[in-house]
Design an enzyme around this catalytic site. Structure first.
Site, mmCIF file in Angstrom:
data_model
loop_
_atom_site.group_PDB
_atom_site.id
_atom_site.type_symbol
_atom_site.label_atom_id
_atom_site.label_comp_id
_atom_site.label_asym_id
_atom_site.label_seq_id
_atom_site.Cartn_x
_atom_site.Cartn_y
_atom_site.Cartn_z
ATOM 1 N N HIS A 254 -28.365 -64.347 -100.943
ATOM 2 C CA HIS A 254 -28.582 -65.534 -101.109
ATOM 3 C C HIS A 254 -29.016 -66.094 -102.466
ATOM 4 C CE1 HIS A 254 -32.869 -65.236 -99.892
ATOM 5 N NE2 HIS A 254 -32.392 -64.246 -99.293
ATOM 6 N N ASP B 42 -30.716 -69.114 -102.655
ATOM 7 C CA ASP B 42 -31.732 -69.928 -102.611
ATOM 8 C C ASP B 42 -33.043 -69.178 -102.425
ATOM 9 O OD1 ASP B 42 -30.891 -68.572 -99.816
ATOM 10 O OD2 ASP B 42 -31.996 -70.480 -98.784
ATOM 11 N N ASP C 217 -36.400 -61.599 -103.361
ATOM 12 C CA ASP C 217 -35.771 -62.268 -102.371
ATOM 13 C C ASP C 217 -35.187 -63.550 -102.758
ATOM 14 O OD1 ASP C 217 -34.928 -62.963 -99.925
ATOM 15 O OD2 ASP C 217 -36.926 -63.394 -99.248
ATOM 16 N N GLU D 4 -29.890 -69.220 -96.792
ATOM 17 C CA GLU D 4 -30.465 -68.214 -95.860
ATOM 18 C C GLU D 4 -31.995 -68.538 -95.692
ATOM 19 O OE1 GLU D 4 -32.392 -64.561 -94.365
ATOM 20 O OE2 GLU D 4 -32.857 -65.797 -96.184
ATOM 21 N N GLU D 5 -32.621 -69.055 -96.409
ATOM 22 C CA GLU D 5 -34.032 -69.156 -96.210
ATOM 23 C C GLU D 5 -34.437 -70.420 -95.365
ATOM 24 O OE1 GLU D 5 -36.012 -67.043 -96.891
ATOM 25 O OE2 GLU D 5 -35.679 -65.942 -98.770
ATOM 26 N N ASP E 12 -30.972 -57.028 -99.398
ATOM 27 C CA ASP E 12 -32.049 -58.236 -99.153
ATOM 28 C C ASP E 12 -33.021 -57.678 -98.317
ATOM 29 O OD1 ASP E 12 -32.958 -60.780 -99.225
ATOM 30 O OD2 ASP E 12 -31.737 -61.523 -97.511
ATOM 31 N N THR F 149 -65.809 -87.660 -89.218
ATOM 32 C CA THR F 149 -66.114 -87.278 -87.773
ATOM 33 C C THR F 149 -64.984 -88.075 -86.879
ATOM 34 O OG1 THR F 149 -67.714 -89.098 -87.788
ATOM 35 C CG2 THR F 149 -68.557 -86.953 -87.929
ATOM 36 N N SER G 33 -35.755 -60.909 -90.791
ATOM 37 C CA SER G 33 -34.521 -61.273 -89.941
ATOM 38 C C SER G 33 -33.674 -61.990 -90.998
ATOM 39 C CB SER G 33 -34.804 -62.624 -89.142
ATOM 40 O OG SER G 33 -36.034 -62.328 -88.369
HETATM 41 N N1 BES Z 1 -34.837 -61.037 -97.100
HETATM 42 C C1 BES Z 1 -35.589 -61.357 -96.063
HETATM 43 C C2 BES Z 1 -35.490 -60.914 -94.823
HETATM 44 C C3 BES Z 1 -36.161 -59.616 -94.967
HETATM 45 C C4 BES Z 1 -37.067 -59.103 -95.691
HETATM 46 C C5 BES Z 1 -35.558 -58.390 -94.160
HETATM 47 C C6 BES Z 1 -37.558 -57.949 -96.001
HETATM 48 C C7 BES Z 1 -36.275 -57.215 -94.146
HETATM 49 C C8 BES Z 1 -37.104 -56.842 -95.093
HETATM 50 C C9 BES Z 1 -34.896 -63.131 -95.903
HETATM 51 O O1 BES Z 1 -34.690 -63.823 -96.971
HETATM 52 C C10 BES Z 1 -35.855 -63.639 -95.051
HETATM 53 O O2 BES Z 1 -36.975 -64.132 -95.554
HETATM 54 N N2 BES Z 1 -35.444 -63.970 -93.873
HETATM 55 C C11 BES Z 1 -36.269 -65.123 -92.893
HETATM 56 C C12 BES Z 1 -35.229 -65.845 -91.942
HETATM 57 C C13 BES Z 1 -34.741 -66.966 -92.066
HETATM 58 C C14 BES Z 1 -34.422 -67.728 -90.888
HETATM 59 C C15 BES Z 1 -35.930 -68.122 -92.685
HETATM 60 C C16 BES Z 1 -37.442 -64.359 -92.472
HETATM 61 O O3 BES Z 1 -37.260 -63.204 -91.912
HETATM 62 O O4 BES Z 1 -38.351 -65.181 -92.216
HETATM 63 MN MN MN Z 2 -33.638 -62.604 -98.285
HETATM 64 MN MN MN Z 3 -36.806 -64.820 -97.567
#
Ligand code: BES
Ligand code: MN
Ligand code: MN
Length: 456
Positions: free
Chosen positions: A86, A88, A119, A152-153, A179, A314, A398
C-alpha cells in the site's frame, strides 16, 4: 560478490534517493485534506514501475483511491508472482513529537526517518527496485504483477469489489507481501498469521446539554465517568474480555505449538526497557508474544469528552466518546464480534445515559501454511541472504485484505516483511533501517528464483 549484491552496491544511493521522493508526498488516506497528495503518490508509484520496465502500468480507479497496476509477463508457462502493498500512510500526528519532519525524510544512525518509511512505502519500493534489478541483470525468472493500493490504512473497503471485478487481470500463482516485521536483523522471521479486527466508535450521552458541575454534579450521571466505568468493566481480574460469547470461536493453540513459539528469542527485560514501562500487562496464562499474536484483545484507541482545552472549566459534559478496537484470532468473525460488542455495551449502560455504537472497518484473521512451495521459497530466500533459517511467527497486526486474497482469488499470501517492531509504525519518528531496505531488495530476487524452481 553475487550479481544481486553488486547491483545493489552500485545503485544503493539512488535507491535511497528515489524512496525519499516517494516519502515526501503525504499520502494520508484517512484525511480528506490530502486527497490530491494520495493521487499524486499513486502516479509516482506508477511512474516508478514504468521506469523499472513494467508493462501495462496504470491507475485503476475504485470508489476511493486508485490501485496502481503494472506487470511483466515473460512466459505464460512460467508462474506469476503478484506483489501487493500500500502507498497510503497513517496520519503523522502528533507532529511536535517528530525530530525531523514526517514528510521530510532523512537518515540518522542508519535509519530512514519518515511517515511510511517502514509502513509501507519503503517495503513496497523494495519490490520496485528488486524488479528493476532483475530486469537490468536479465534475471527475472517468471512473470510479475504489481497491485499497490491506497486505502489499506483505512480498511481496504474498495479493494474487495476490485478483486471481484478484476479476477482475470489479477490471475497469479502467489501473492507476495512485504508489510510486516521480523524478529531482529540477525533473527529473520516470516509472518505466518495476522490478527483480524473489529473497530467501533461509542457515544455516551447524559444530560441534553453540558451542565455546571457544581450545580448539577452529584445528581446527574457524568457520561465521562460512566464511559470509563463501562470500559473498565470489559476486562476481568485476569484481563479476560467480559463480553459474553467473545471467546466462543477462538481456536486454542495446542501446547506443542505454544512450545514451538516459545523457542523464538524474546527478552521481557528488553521489551520493558524499550517501551519504558515498569511492567507488562495482559491476559493471565499467556506470554507477551502469545498475548500479541494468538490471543484477542480489546483496546481504547482514543477517548474524549467534556472540556479538554487550556486551564480548568467546571463542566459536567453531555457526551463522552471512545474508539475501540478488538484484535481477533481464528476463527472469530469481525461482524459477529461487532454485534456482540454492541449488544453488551447497550446492556451494561445504566439508565442514566443513552449509548450509540457505530461500527467502523473490520477484517478477518489469517493463518498461513508453512509446508508449501510458496512459503518454502521465502524461507530459502531469507536463508540465502541472512545466512539463517527464518522463524515462522504469527503477527499481531492486521491486513484485512489478505483473507480475501484466499477467498476471492484463491491465492496463498506470503508475508515476507523486513521491518522491525521497533520501527515505530503509526507513531512519531517512524523509521526503517537502511540495512532492512537493502536486505529486502537483495532477498526478493531470490524469492523469485526459488519459487520458480520449486514450481517446476
Ligand atoms: N502493515 C500494517 C500491519 C502490520 C504491521 C502487520 C506489523 C503485522 C506487523 C498495516 O498497514 C496496518 O497498520 N493495518 C492496520 C489495519 C487497518 C484496518 C487500519 C492495523 O493493523 O491496525
Ligand atoms: Mn502496512
Ligand atoms: Mn499501517
Amino acid at each position: 560478490m553475487s550479481e544481486v549484491k553488486s547491483y545493489i552496491e552500485q545503485h544503493k544511493d539512488r535507491f535511497i534517493q528515489e524512496l525519499f521522493e516517494l516519502l515526501r508526498i503525504p499520502s494520508i488516506s484517512a484525511d480528506p485534506k490530502y486527497k490530491d497528495e494520495v493521487f499524486r503518490t499513486a502516479e509516482a508509484v506508477k511512474e516508478s514501475l514504468v521506469k523499472a520496465g513494467a508493462d501495462n502500468c496504470r491507475l485503476i480507479p475504485t470508489a476511493g483511491f486508485p490501485v496502481v497496476y503494472g506487470e511483466k509477463m515473460i512466459d505464460p508457462a512460467k508462474p506469476t508472482v503478484l506483489i501487493y502493498g500500500h502507498y497510503d500512510v497513517q496520519p503523522a500526528e502528533p507532529l511536535e513529537l517528530w525530530t525531523s519532519g514526517a514528510f521530510e525524510p532523512e537518515i540518522r544512525d542508519g535509519y530512514i526517518y519518515a511517515r511510511g518509511s517502514a509502513d509501507d512505502k519503503g517495503q513496497v519500493f523494495m519490490h520496485v527496485k528488486a524488479f528493476e534489478l532483475m530486469m537490468n541483470t536479465g534475471s527475472l525468472p517468471c512473470n510479475i504483477k504489481f497491485m499497490i493500493e491506497g486505502e489499506e490504512e483505512v480498511g481496504s473497503a474498495n479493494l474487495a469489489p476490485f478483486l471481484k471485478e478484476n479476477k482475470e487481470l489479477l490471475k497469479a500463482d502467489v501473492i507476495l507481501i512485504s508489510d510486516t516485521s521480523m524478529i531482529a536483523n540477525d533473527v529473520p522471521s516470516l509472518t505466518v498469521g495476522l490478527r483480524g479486527l473489529s473497530y467501533v466508535e461509542v457515544e455516551v450521552t447524559g444530560p441534553n446539554i453540558d451542565l455546571h458541575s457544581g450545580v448539577y454534579g452529584g445528581a446527574v450521571a457524568n457520561p465521562c465517568n460512566i464511559l470509563a466505568k463501562m470500559i473498565a468493566s470489559m476486562h476481568d481480574e485476569n484481563n479476560h474480555i467480559t463480553i459474553p460469547g467473545f471467546y466462543d470461536d477462538v481456536v486454542e493453540v495446542s501446547a506443542e505449538e505454544r512450545a514451538e513459539m516459545a523457542k523464538a528469542p524474546f527478552s521481557l527485560d528488553e521489551y520493558k526497557k524499550e517501551l519504558a514501562v515498569g511492567d507488562v500487562w495482559g491476559e493471565t496464562g499467556y506470554s507477551v508474544p502469545e498475548r500479541t499474536s494468538i490471543r484477542p484483545t480489546l483496546d481504547v484507541n482514543g477517548i474524549w469528552g467534556g472540556y479538554t482545552g487550556e486551564g480548568a472549566k467546571t463542566v459536567l459534559p453531555s457526551k463522552a466518546y471512545a474508539k475501540i478496537s478488538m484484535r481477533l484470532v481464528p476463527n472469530q468473525d469481525p461482524d459477529k464480534i461487532t454485534e456482540l460488542f454492541k449488544n453488551h455495551f447497550e446492556r451494561i449502560a445504566p439508565r442514566s445515559v443513552t449509548v450509540k455504537v457505530t461500527p467502523h472497518h473490520g477484517g478477518l484473521p489469517v493463518v498461513t501454511e508453512t509446508n508449501t512451495p510458496e512459503y518454502k521459497a521465502a524461507a530459502m530466500a531469507m536463508k540465502e541472504t541472512f545466512g539463517k533459517d527464518p522463524i515462522p511467527q504469527r503477527g499481531g497486526g492486521s491486513i484485512p485484505i489478505v483473507a480475501l486474497f484466499g477467498e476471492v482469488l484463491g491465492l496463498k499470501s506470503v508475508l515476507m516483511g523486513f521491518g522491525l517492531d521497533s520501527d515505530a509504525i503509526h507513531s512519531p519518528n517512524e523509521k526503517y533501517g537502511v540495512f532492512n531496505y537493502l536486505k529486502g531488495i537483495e532477498t526478493i530476487p531470490y524469492y523469485f528464483k526459488y519459487y520458480t524452481e520449486l514450481k517446476k
